[in-house]
Motif scaffolding. Structure first.
Motif, PDB file in Angstrom:
ATOM      1  N   PRO A 187       1.111  -1.402   0.389  1.00 46.77           N
ATOM      2  CA  PRO A 187      -0.085   0.174  -0.208  1.00 46.77           C
ATOM      3  C   PRO A 187       0.767   0.918   0.136  1.00 46.77           C
ATOM      4  CG  PRO A 187       0.090  -0.494   2.246  1.00 46.77           C
ATOM      5  CD  PRO A 187       1.210  -1.778   1.178  1.00 46.77           C
ATOM      6  N   GLU A 188       2.351   1.399   0.562  1.00 43.95           N
ATOM      7  CA  GLU A 188       2.942   2.435   0.321  1.00 43.95           C
ATOM      8  C   GLU A 188       4.575   2.088  -0.311  1.00 43.95           C
ATOM      9  OE1 GLU A 188       2.695   3.472   5.311  1.00 43.95           O
ATOM     10  OE2 GLU A 188       3.243   1.848   4.915  1.00 43.95           O
ATOM     11  N   ALA A 189       4.804   3.804  -1.180  1.00 49.42           N
ATOM     12  CA  ALA A 189       5.246   3.409  -2.004  1.00 49.42           C
ATOM     13  C   ALA A 189       6.687   4.048  -0.665  1.00 49.42           C
ATOM     14  CB  ALA A 189       5.204   4.505  -3.032  1.00 49.42           C
ATOM     15  N   LEU A 190       7.738   3.646  -0.732  1.00 49.42           N
ATOM     16  CA  LEU A 190       8.775   3.532   0.340  1.00 49.42           C
ATOM     17  C   LEU A 190      10.225   3.692  -0.402  1.00 49.42           C
ATOM     18  CD1 LEU A 190       7.681   1.381   3.403  1.00 49.42           C
ATOM     19  CD2 LEU A 190       7.235   3.449   2.981  1.00 49.42           C
ATOM     20  N   PHE A 191      11.154   5.345   0.041  1.00 46.96           N
ATOM     21  CA  PHE A 191      11.699   5.025   0.086  1.00 46.96           C
ATOM     22  C   PHE A 191      12.439   3.141   0.518  1.00 46.96           C
ATOM     23  CE2 PHE A 191      11.515   9.679  -1.271  1.00 46.96           C
ATOM     24  CZ  PHE A 191      13.020   9.265  -2.575  1.00 46.96           C
ATOM     25  N   LEU A 192      13.972   2.736  -0.456  1.00 44.75           N
ATOM     26  CA  LEU A 192      14.000   1.537  -0.301  1.00 44.75           C
ATOM     27  C   LEU A 192      14.857   1.773   1.391  1.00 44.75           C
ATOM     28  CD1 LEU A 192      16.156  -0.352  -3.530  1.00 44.75           C
ATOM     29  CD2 LEU A 192      14.507  -1.233  -1.774  1.00 44.75           C
ATOM     30  N   ALA A 193      16.172   2.996   1.682  1.00 45.83           N
ATOM     31  CA  ALA A 193      16.396   3.163   2.878  1.00 45.83           C
ATOM     32  C   ALA A 193      15.263   2.779   4.449  1.00 45.83           C
ATOM     33  CB  ALA A 193      17.425   4.360   3.056  1.00 45.83           C
ATOM     34  N   GLU A 194      13.859   3.147   3.669  1.00 49.89           N
ATOM     35  CA  GLU A 194      13.732   3.311   5.180  1.00 49.89           C
ATOM     36  C   GLU A 194      13.030   1.616   6.248  1.00 49.89           C
ATOM     37  OE1 GLU A 194       9.950   5.902   4.159  1.00 49.89           O
ATOM     38  OE2 GLU A 194      11.046   7.130   3.120  1.00 49.89           O
ATOM     39  N   PRO A 195      12.475   1.139   5.458  1.00 51.30           N
ATOM     40  CA  PRO A 195      11.973  -0.436   5.635  1.00 51.30           C
ATOM     41  C   PRO A 195      12.992  -0.863   5.774  1.00 51.30           C
ATOM     42  CG  PRO A 195      11.459   0.129   3.601  1.00 51.30           C
ATOM     43  CD  PRO A 195      12.188   1.295   2.911  1.00 51.30           C
ATOM     44  N   LEU A 196      14.373  -0.684   5.558  1.00 52.29           N
ATOM     45  CA  LEU A 196      15.492  -1.656   5.494  1.00 52.29           C
ATOM     46  C   LEU A 196      15.968  -1.515   7.240  1.00 52.29           C
ATOM     47  CD1 LEU A 196      17.720  -1.612   2.921  1.00 52.29           C
ATOM     48  CD2 LEU A 196      15.312  -3.618   3.308  1.00 52.29           C
ATOM     49  N   ARG A 197      15.561   0.057   6.957  1.00 50.35           N
ATOM     50  CA  ARG A 197      16.163   0.631   8.127  1.00 50.35           C
ATOM     51  C   ARG A 197      15.541   0.138   9.821  1.00 50.35           C
ATOM     52  NH1 ARG A 197      16.879   6.112   7.178  1.00 50.35           N
ATOM     53  NH2 ARG A 197      18.552   5.042   6.407  1.00 50.35           N
ATOM     54  N   THR A 198      13.978  -0.212  10.051  1.00 50.10           N
ATOM     55  CA  THR A 198      13.191  -0.709  10.167  1.00 50.10           C
ATOM     56  C   THR A 198      13.234  -1.472  10.567  1.00 50.10           C
ATOM     57  OG1 THR A 198      11.778   0.968   9.566  1.00 50.10           O
ATOM     58  CG2 THR A 198      10.804  -1.011  10.786  1.00 50.10           C
ATOM     59  N   ALA A 199      13.731  -2.499   9.952  1.00 52.91           N
ATOM     60  CA  ALA A 199      14.367  -4.152  10.249  1.00 52.91           C
ATOM     61  C   ALA A 199      14.903  -4.537  10.779  1.00 52.91           C
ATOM     62  CB  ALA A 199      13.881  -4.628   8.660  1.00 52.91           C
ATOM     63  N   LEU A 200      16.400  -3.518  10.271  1.00 52.96           N
ATOM     64  CA  LEU A 200      17.869  -4.051  11.388  1.00 52.96           C
ATOM     65  C   LEU A 200      17.473  -3.259  12.682  1.00 52.96           C
ATOM     66  CD1 LEU A 200      20.361  -3.439   8.446  1.00 52.96           C
ATOM     67  CD2 LEU A 200      19.219  -5.225   9.338  1.00 52.96           C
ATOM     68  N   SER A 201      16.783  -1.967  12.539  1.00 52.88           N
ATOM     69  CA  SER A 201      16.705  -1.694  14.213  1.00 52.88           C
ATOM     70  C   SER A 201      15.318  -2.495  15.225  1.00 52.88           C
ATOM     71  CB  SER A 201      15.945  -0.025  14.151  1.00 52.88           C
ATOM     72  OG  SER A 201      15.264   0.401  15.305  1.00 52.88           O
ATOM     73  N   ALA A 202      14.493  -3.136  14.509  1.00 57.91           N
ATOM     74  CA  ALA A 202      14.283  -3.970  15.807  1.00 57.91           C
ATOM     75  C   ALA A 202      14.735  -5.733  15.592  1.00 57.91           C
ATOM     76  CB  ALA A 202      12.732  -4.746  14.198  1.00 57.91           C
ATOM     77  N   ALA A 203      15.985  -5.938  14.234  1.00 59.51           N
ATOM     78  CA  ALA A 203      16.684  -7.318  14.524  1.00 59.51           C
ATOM     79  C   ALA A 203      17.756  -6.998  15.702  1.00 59.51           C
ATOM     80  CB  ALA A 203      16.990  -7.728  13.264  1.00 59.51           C
ATOM     81  N   GLY A 204      17.542  -5.575  16.456  1.00 58.77           N
ATOM     82  CA  GLY A 204      18.946  -4.906  16.980  1.00 58.77           C
ATOM     83  C   GLY A 204      20.814  -5.335  16.034  1.00 58.77           C
ATOM     84  N   ASP A 205      20.089  -5.182  15.049  1.00 58.01           N
ATOM     85  CA  ASP A 205      21.372  -5.038  13.770  1.00 58.01           C
ATOM     86  C   ASP A 205      21.449  -3.468  14.027  1.00 58.01           C
ATOM     87  OD1 ASP A 205      22.886  -4.982  11.555  1.00 58.01           O
ATOM     88  OD2 ASP A 205      21.924  -6.536  10.614  1.00 58.01           O
ATOM     89  N   PRO A 206      23.532  -3.258  14.005  1.00 56.25           N
ATOM     90  CA  PRO A 206      24.037  -2.481  14.429  1.00 56.25           C
ATOM     91  C   PRO A 206      24.355  -1.042  13.458  1.00 56.25           C
ATOM     92  CG  PRO A 206      25.495  -3.405  14.683  1.00 56.25           C
ATOM     93  CD  PRO A 206      24.366  -4.200  14.626  1.00 56.25           C
ATOM     94  N   ARG A 207      23.957  -2.322  11.765  1.00 56.84           N
ATOM     95  CA  ARG A 207      24.557  -2.027  10.231  1.00 56.84           C
ATOM     96  C   ARG A 207      24.344  -0.362  10.429  1.00 56.84           C
ATOM     97  NH1 ARG A 207      24.246  -6.652   6.586  1.00 56.84           N
ATOM     98  NH2 ARG A 207      22.169  -7.050   8.010  1.00 56.84           N
TER      99      ARG A 207
END
Length: 249
Positions: A187-207
């Motif tokens: 449903p949403e057009a997102l810049f690639l960085a946005e959900p990737l940042r959310t996913a890594l943060s949720a996983a405790g990934d510091p990259r």
């Protein structure tokens, strides 16, 4: 009706099988671990006996350029020949939004070959073009990591839940053949960085995630709209942040 699902034990395939069975169809998962191998042809004639529809949601075990091309060319050729011999009335394949715009990528060149084989086969068909899955955000980050930093282009996409992908494939499987393609997306057009940042943060990934105009997508250059579906796409309603919150419960 009998529907054979190639790749029916995988992420999308298992959901397609479950949905079709819930709708009262005879859905048969077909994969190497069920004795069906599209690369060698093993088990194809037997599993396709009496089938009305074949759904192909299989994927290459290797994404190396030569290997992925060999997989899609050989498996699709074998599958279409077996379907023709068995009198299958409808071939449904899952592919990717933007495939024709990403031809500098070996993976997408192979997907284009798959689509071309289907279109040229003479069999009634429907191709479902889906956007990236929510489940693959970390994998996309891994593919985009250079020297410990995730580098992605300033491009937008409309990722979607695998449940919604499976639902779209099922809709195509039980409908009349399109002899064409339908696009589905989130449903949403997102810049690639946005959900990737959310996913890594949720996983405790510091990259660190960096937007880099020189970065590509799966090896192909993209602009802001390359990965987006067109205006006629069928859009699901599941938002990424809602899906992620549900996974963490």
């Amino acid at each position: 009706m009998k529907v054979v699902v190639i790749g029916g034990t995988g992420l999308i395939g298992s959901k397609v099988v479950s949905r079709l069975r819930a709708e009262g169809h005879e859905a048969v998962p077909a994969a190497p671990d069920t004795g069906v191998n599209t690369l060698t042809g093993e088990g194809l004639a037997e599993v396709l006996d009496g089938a009305s529809v074949v759904v192909d949601v299989s994927n290459s075990p290797s994404f190396a350029d030569d290997a992925v091309m060999e997989f899609f060319r050989t498996s699709t050729t074998n599958l279409l020949k077996a379907e023709s011999d068995a009198g299958v009335a409808h071939h449904v394949a899952l592919s990717v939004v933007g495939t024709d715009r990403l031809q500098e990528s070996g993976y997408f060149r192979a997907k284009q070959v798959q689509e071309d084989l289907i279109r040229d086969s003479g069999l009634p068909y429907s191709i479902v073009h889906a956007t990236q899955f929510f489940e693959f955000m970390k994998g996309l980050a891994d593919l985009s990591t250079v020297d410990g930093t995730v580098r992605v282009p300033p491009a937008k996409f409309q990722p979607m839940a695998s449940d919604d992908v499976a639902a779209a494939v099922c809709r195509a499987a039980v409908a009349q053949p399109l002899d064409g393609m339908v696009e589905v997306g989130g449903p949403e057009a997102l810049f690639l960085a946005e959900p990737l940042r959310t996913a890594l943060s949720a996983a405790g990934d510091p990259r660190e995630i960096v937007t880099d105009p020189e970065a590509g997508y799966s090896g192909a250059p993209v602009d802001e709209s390359t990965l987006l579906p067109g205006p006629d796409a069928e859009l699901a309603t599941t938002r990424y942040e809602d899906w992620l919150a549900a996974q963490q419960q």
